[in-house]
Design an enzyme around this catalytic site. Structure first.
Site, mmCIF file in Angstrom:
data_model
loop_
_atom_site.group_PDB
_atom_site.id
_atom_site.type_symbol
_atom_site.label_atom_id
_atom_site.label_comp_id
_atom_site.label_asym_id
_atom_site.label_seq_id
_atom_site.Cartn_x
_atom_site.Cartn_y
_atom_site.Cartn_z
ATOM 1 N N ASP A 1 32.780 37.906 44.755
ATOM 2 C CA ASP A 1 33.832 37.582 45.725
ATOM 3 C C ASP A 1 33.250 37.123 47.059
ATOM 4 O OD1 ASP A 1 35.241 38.764 43.670
ATOM 5 O OD2 ASP A 1 36.604 39.815 45.016
ATOM 6 N N ASP B 1 41.214 37.143 35.075
ATOM 7 C CA ASP B 1 40.145 37.795 35.825
ATOM 8 C C ASP B 1 39.659 39.047 35.109
ATOM 9 O OD1 ASP B 1 38.492 38.800 37.738
ATOM 10 O OD2 ASP B 1 39.994 38.906 39.321
#
Ligand code: GLA
Length: 419
Positions: A220, A160
Site C-alpha cells: 500500500d 483484493d
C-alpha cells in the site's frame, strides 16, 4: 491500517485455503476480456476515506467529478473500495449484501447514477472469507457475487487478497484470481478486473493471460514522496513504488497494466486511512507525472468535493494524462540513472517521445537529455514541449539541458523536426 492488515492476515486462513485451490483446474489458454485498452482512470474511496463511506459521499463525488472537469479530462470510474458491505466476519453462506444504513438505496442506485452522468462504477471484494478490513469476502461464492455485481451494473472489480500470504505458490494465486475472472467473463457486461495482491507471486508474469486488467506491483502506498523507513513498516512511498516497477514495463500493454496503487495527490496528510505526512504540490505533480509515464491506472484518492486550485490543475493536466492514455500503451522505462538524477522515457503512438527528468535529490540540479545517448534516437532536430508549463520550449539540434528543482519531474514531449 497496520492493525487492520494484521487482523486480515489471520482471517484469510491461507494455510487452509491453499490445498483446496491447488486441486482445482487452472485455465491454460490465454484469455482476455478485451477491456481497459488504456489504463483505467477514475476515483477510489480508500486513500482518503478508508471504510468511512456512504451513499451521500459517492453521489457528491460523482457530482464533483462532473462539475470540476475531471470527467471531461478522462476520469471514468467511481470505485467503492472496502467497507460497503453489510457484514463483518466470515461469509457463512449468506449472500453478499450492502450496508443498508450507509447505502439506503443500494449499489444499483449508485451505479445507475454514475452511468446517468457518463461515468462508470466499481466495487470491491476479495477471495478470502473476509476482506482486508474484515468485511465478508467472496470465497466459495465467486459465481454468485459476479452475477450480483453484474446485476447492479458494476463496471470494475478490485479483487483484493490482502498483502499477507506472500509465499503462496503461483498456481494457487492463478486459481484464486482465475476463478473470479472466469465468473466475471460469464456475465453479460464487461467488468474490468483488478487483482490486488501487492505484487507477490509476480502477477505481471501470468495475470494478463487470465482476463486480469491490472495488478498491484507493491504494498500500500503512503502519503509520502520519500520517507525513509516506510518500507520496513509495510508502506511504500512514491519513490519506493516507482523503483518497484523498474523492469516490469515490458509486461504491461493495452488491456493489462502494472498498478502502482491509487494516487495520493491532494491527500495533504489528512487521509482518514493512509499513514504519511503529505507531500508538496511539486511532489504530487511529480507523482502524477510518473504514474502517467509508466501507464499505471490513474485512480484519484483525494476528497474530490474540496480540491484546491493547484490540486485540480494537477489532476486535469490533459497533456500529462495523454501520456497515460496514449493508444500505443507503452510504459516508460528508466533510461538513465545517475543516482538522484534519473530519466524516464517512452515512445508515443504518433512517433513522438515523452521524457521525465526526475530530480530525487534535495538540491536544484541541471539535467541534460541526449537523444542519442538516452533514447538511441538519431533525429537531427527536435522540438521540445514542457507539459507542465504548457509551452513549446524551442527547437534543438544539441542535447537539451534544463534546471530541475528538488523532487521535480520536468516532463517533456519531443517531436522530430524536418531539416
Ligand atoms: C488493502 C489494499 C488497499 C485497500 C484495503 C481495503 O490494504 O491494498 O488498497 O483496498 O486493503 O481494506
Amino acid at each position: 491500517m497496520t492493525t487492520t492488515f494484521l487482523r486480515s492476515a489471520r482471517r484469510f486462513a491461507f494455510a487452509f485455503l491453499a490445498p483446496l485451490v491447488l486441486a482445482m483446474p487452472v485455465a491454460a489458454k490465454p484469455v482476455s476480456n478485451g477491456l481497459a485498452r488504456t489504463p483505467p482512470m477514475g476515483w477510489s474511496s480508500w486513500n482518503n476515506f478508508g471504510d468511512s463511506i456512504d451513499e451521500k459521499l459517492i453521489v457528491e463525488t460523482i457530482d464533483a467529478m462532473v462539475a470540476n472537469g475531471m470527467r471531461d479530462a478522462g476520469y471514468q470510474y467511481v470505485n467503492l473500495d472496502d467497507g460497503w458491505q453489510r457484514y463483518k466476519g466470515k461469509r457463512r453462506d449468506r449472500p453478499l449484501e450492502v450496508d443498508p444504513v450507509r447505502f439506503p438505496r443500494g449499489i444499483k442506485y449508485l451505479a445507475d447514477y454514475a452511468h446517468s452522468k457518463g461515468l462508470k462504477f466499481g466495487i470491491y471484494s476479495g477471495p478470502g472469507q473476509t476482506t482486508c478490513a474484515g468485511y465478508t469476502g467472496s470465497e466459495g461464492h465467486e459465481a454468485q457475487d459476479a452475477a450480483l455485481f453484474a446485476s447492479w451494473g458494476v463496471d470494475h472489480l478490485k479483487y483484493d487478497s490482502c498483502c499477507s500470504h506472500k509465499d503462496a505458490p503461483v498456481p494457487v494465486l492463478k486459481t484464486i484470481f482465475g476463478t473470479m475472472s472466469t465468473a466475471l467473463m460469464a456475465q453479460r457486461r464487461g467488468i474490468v478486473l483488478h487483482a490486488c495482491h501487492c505484487g507477490w507471486g509476480q502477477p505481471w508474469e501470468w495475470a494478463a493471460d487470465m482476463g486480469i486488467n491490472h495488478w498491484r506491483i507493491g504494498q500500500d502506498i503512503s502519503d509520502d514522496f520519500d520517507y525513509p523507513g516506510n518500507r520496513e513498516k509495510y508502506y511504500f512511498d512514491v519513490l519506493d513504488t516507482l523503483d518497484r516497477g523498474v523492469g516490469l514495463e515490458k509486461h504491461a500493454g493495452p488491456g493489462h497494466w502494472n498498478d502502482y496503487d491509487m494516487l495520493i495527490v491532494g491527500l495533504n496528510g489528512r487521509s482518514k486511512e493512509l499513514v504519511g505526512a503529505g507531500a508538496s504540490n511539486v511532489e504530487y505533480r511529480t507523482h502524477f507525472s510518473l504514474w502517467a509515464m509508466v501507464n499505471s491506472p490513474l485512480l484519484a484518492g483525494a476528497d474530490l468535493r474540496s480540491l484546491d486550485v493547484e490540486t485540480l490543475a494537477t489532476f486535469t493536466n490533459k497533456e500529462i494524462i495523454a501520456l497515460n492514455q496514449d493508444p500505443l500503451g507503452k510504459p516508460a522505462e528508466k533510461v538513465r540513472d545517475d543516482g538522484v538524477l534519473q530519466i524516464y522515457a517512452k515512445e508515443l503512438a504518433d512517433g513522438s517521445y515523452a521524457v521525465a527528468l526526475l530530480n530525487r535529490g534535495s538540491a536544484t540540479a541541471d539535467m541534460t537529455l541526449s537523444l542519442r545517448r538516452d533514447l538511441a534516437l538519431t533525429w537531427k532536430k527536435y522540438r521540445v514541449r514542457d507539459l507542465w508549463r504548457h509551452q513549446d520550449v524551442g527547437t534543438y539540434d544539441i542535447p537539451f539541458t534544463t534546471e530541475v528543482i528538488s523532487h521535480e519531474a520536468r516532463v517533456l514531449r519531443l517531436t522530430p523536426v524536418a531539416d
